[in-house]
Design an enzyme around this catalytic site. Structure first.
Site, PDB file in Angstrom:
ATOM      1  N   HIS A 102     -57.408  43.748   3.070  1.00 57.99           N
ATOM      2  CA  HIS A 102     -57.723  43.401   4.608  1.00 57.99           C
ATOM      3  C   HIS A 102     -59.055  44.324   4.706  1.00 57.99           C
ATOM      4  CE1 HIS A 102     -56.327  43.680   8.986  1.00 57.99           C
ATOM      5  NE2 HIS A 102     -57.297  44.453   9.046  1.00 57.99           N
ATOM      6  N   HIS A 133     -63.559  44.096   6.599  1.00 56.47           N
ATOM      7  CA  HIS A 133     -64.233  43.130   7.931  1.00 56.47           C
ATOM      8  C   HIS A 133     -65.676  43.675   7.330  1.00 56.47           C
ATOM      9  CE1 HIS A 133     -61.039  42.822  10.934  1.00 56.47           C
ATOM     10  NE2 HIS A 133     -60.347  44.076  10.389  1.00 56.47           N
ATOM     11  N   GLN A 142     -60.362  38.149  16.981  1.00 56.02           N
ATOM     12  CA  GLN A 142     -60.701  39.226  17.700  1.00 56.02           C
ATOM     13  C   GLN A 142     -60.597  39.400  19.169  1.00 56.02           C
ATOM     14  OE1 GLN A 142     -62.682  43.018  15.802  1.00 56.02           O
ATOM     15  NE2 GLN A 142     -60.934  42.440  17.478  1.00 56.02           N
ATOM     16  N   HIS A 162     -53.058  40.756  12.272  1.00 59.34           N
ATOM     17  CA  HIS A 162     -53.192  41.799  13.082  1.00 59.34           C
ATOM     18  C   HIS A 162     -52.380  41.791  13.937  1.00 59.34           C
ATOM     19  CE1 HIS A 162     -57.465  42.287  11.711  1.00 59.34           C
ATOM     20  NE2 HIS A 162     -57.864  43.435  11.883  1.00 59.34           N
ATOM     21  N   GLU A 205     -51.534  46.739  16.366  1.00 58.27           N
ATOM     22  CA  GLU A 205     -52.508  47.691  15.944  1.00 58.27           C
ATOM     23  C   GLU A 205     -52.317  48.505  17.493  1.00 58.27           C
ATOM     24  OE1 GLU A 205     -55.917  46.815  14.605  1.00 58.27           O
ATOM     25  OE2 GLU A 205     -55.818  49.305  14.616  1.00 58.27           O
ATOM     26  N   ASP A 264     -60.295  48.289   5.527  1.00 60.66           N
ATOM     27  CA  ASP A 264     -60.500  47.835   6.593  1.00 60.66           C
ATOM     28  C   ASP A 264     -61.503  48.242   7.209  1.00 60.66           C
ATOM     29  OD1 ASP A 264     -59.652  46.645   9.495  1.00 60.66           O
ATOM     30  OD2 ASP A 264     -58.496  48.288  10.042  1.00 60.66           O
ATOM     31  N   TRP A 268     -65.348  51.223  14.075  1.00 64.63           N
ATOM     32  CA  TRP A 268     -64.582  51.688  14.241  1.00 64.63           C
ATOM     33  C   TRP A 268     -64.460  52.599  13.044  1.00 64.63           C
ATOM     34  CZ3 TRP A 268     -65.076  46.128  14.493  1.00 64.63           C
ATOM     35  CH2 TRP A 268     -64.597  45.232  15.111  1.00 64.63           C
TER      36      TRP A 268
HETATM   37 FE   FE2 Z   1     -59.050  45.022  10.482  1.00 67.90          FE
END
Ligand code: FE2
Length: 423
Positions: free
Chosen positions: A57, A59, A152, A210, A213, A309, A315
């Site tokens: 996982h 991005h 997203q 996702h 979350e 991630d 993030w």
């Molecule tokens: Fe993610």
């Protein structure tokens, strides 16, 4: 005579003094009866030899964009999504590719040779999809990259997401993604799960959403994801990423949920570094840890694969794409400090993650791809403890990265200073 022989290795399953022989990019013998010789021979005495780390996982379209155009001051998921929205209009294919190439050099050095990356499909230009499809091809000699079409801004909430997701899959993106907890209502979230699973079933693709979350204990989209997995015959082909609401769910409800998840063979992909920093931001004290129920899922026989991630993006401002940092955080926030539990967290960043990606030829058995990492550690628990040098990273029988041993650790690894665990 072999192309490569690794002598006297410690394996993750506890075997010691094992020789591994490689020919034509594949492991041909493990522990041969006669002494093997190779064109190249690596003495791995006292070192752990593992199949490569796998990040299920990530991005890659956002990685290394930290500070563009500003930093996430609240540290929340929602500010991160808003910040990414501010950056998106300024993205270029060249910039995304440059950052992705920089990241993958770190990945290789840390022994991460397979990555599943989500790619945002809510920018109508699909620049990130174009960039990462090119990256997938360009890094194929070193890293297996699998891409997830990730809406997203919400599959139903964003007006063009459905059309863009279809375009991305037509362009060659591998996996169907989603974000049901970000849709406008719980009903829309459930409807998005149904629609996306049906797309995957029609196209014969894997699913990785996702899912839940959030700290909201009433976010139960995992229930719908399990149901659709069963209804559409997608067992073993679906993953729920994050699942952090489960941390806060009612215990009785979870006691019903987990057996259903095991029955449907849905994989959980928690992301401990991100979950520990992003969740619980609305709490005063006590503060929730955010991580989903890793221990309970592992005990139920559910496949748990841990993801990194984010690395230096809207993030998460830290990280070097070291999956041992991920396992280390899972051990802590999941209360997984038992010997078997720590060994399970090493599996969660290696073989469990390979399973969710459906990687062919992964492992240390004869016939597997000769992809390996030799660590300056004696065993998986030592590896999580030390996050040590990846002395050799091997892809299809060729050394593609070397790191010098850390001299200060040589004494620590001496028999007299290290507890040996029985497997
Ligand atoms: Fe993610």
């Amino acid at each position: 005579m072999f192309d490569l022989v690794i002598k006297n290795a410690n394996l993750p399953d506890g075997r010691h003094g094992i020789d591994i022989a490689v020919n034509d990019g594949r492991i041909v013998e493990v522990d041969p009866t006669s002494p093997p010789f190779g064109d190249e021979t690596i003495d791995a005495t006292g070192c752990l030899v593992s199949p490569p780390f796998v990040d299920p996982h990530f991005h890659m379209d956002a990685t290394l964009s930290l500070g563009l155009p500003r930093l996430n001051e609240s540290g929340t998921l929602l500010e991160g999504i808003a910040l990414w929205g501010e950056l998106k209009p300024h993205l270029t294919v060249e910039a995304i590719k440059q950052r992705a190439h920089a990241l993958t050099k770190w990945s290789i050095a840390k022994g991460v040779l397979a990555i599943r990356s989500h790619v945002d499909v809510c920018d109508d230009r699909l620049l990130a999809v174009e960039a990462l499809l090119e990256i997938r091809q360009e890094i194929a000699p070193w890293i297996d990259l699998q891409l997830v079409a990730f809406p997203q801004d919400g599959y139903l909430r964003s007006p063009t997401a459905a059309a863009n997701l279809k375009r991305a899959l037509d362009m060659g993106v591998d996996v169907v993604g989603g974000i049901p907890h970000f849709e406008r209502t719980m009903a829309d979230g459930a409807a998005s799960v149904t629609a996306l699973c049906e797309i995957a079933a029609r196209r014969g693709l894997l699913v990785d959403m996702h899912c839940d979350e959030t700290d909201d204990s009433m976010s139960r989209h995992i229930e719908t994801l399990i149901y659709e997995t069963q209804r559409l015959g997608l067992q073993g082909r679906v993953a729920g990423s994050h699942l952090t609401s489960m941390h806060s769910m009612d215990n009785y409800y979870v006691s019903k949920l987990l057996p259903l998840m095991a029955e449907a063979d849905v994989t959980a992909i928690p992301n401990p570094l991100i979950n520990a920093t992003i969740q619980g931001r609305h709490d005063t004290y006590p503060k929730r840890r955010g991580l989903t129920r890793v221990k309970e899922m592992t005990e139920q026989g559910i496949n748990v694969a841990l993801g990194h991630d984010c690395v230096m993006d809207p993030w998460y401002s830290l990280g070097s794409h070291d999956m041992l940092e991920v396992a280390h955080m899972a051990v802590h926030t999941g209360h997984m400090t038992g010997v078997g539990q720590m060994q399970a967290m090493f599996k969660a960043v290696t073989e469990n993650s390979a399973k969710v990606m459906h990687l062919d030829g992964y492992g240390l058995e004869p016939g597997c791809n000769a992809d390996m990492v030799i660590l300056q550690a004696r065993d998986p628990i030592d590896a999580i403890r030390l996050k040590p040098a990846r002395l050799f990273v091997i892809r299809r029988g060729k050394v593609i990265s070397r790191t010098a041993p850390v001299a200060a650790l040589l004494d620590l690894n001496d028999e007299h200073h290290t507890v040996t665990f029985q497997n």
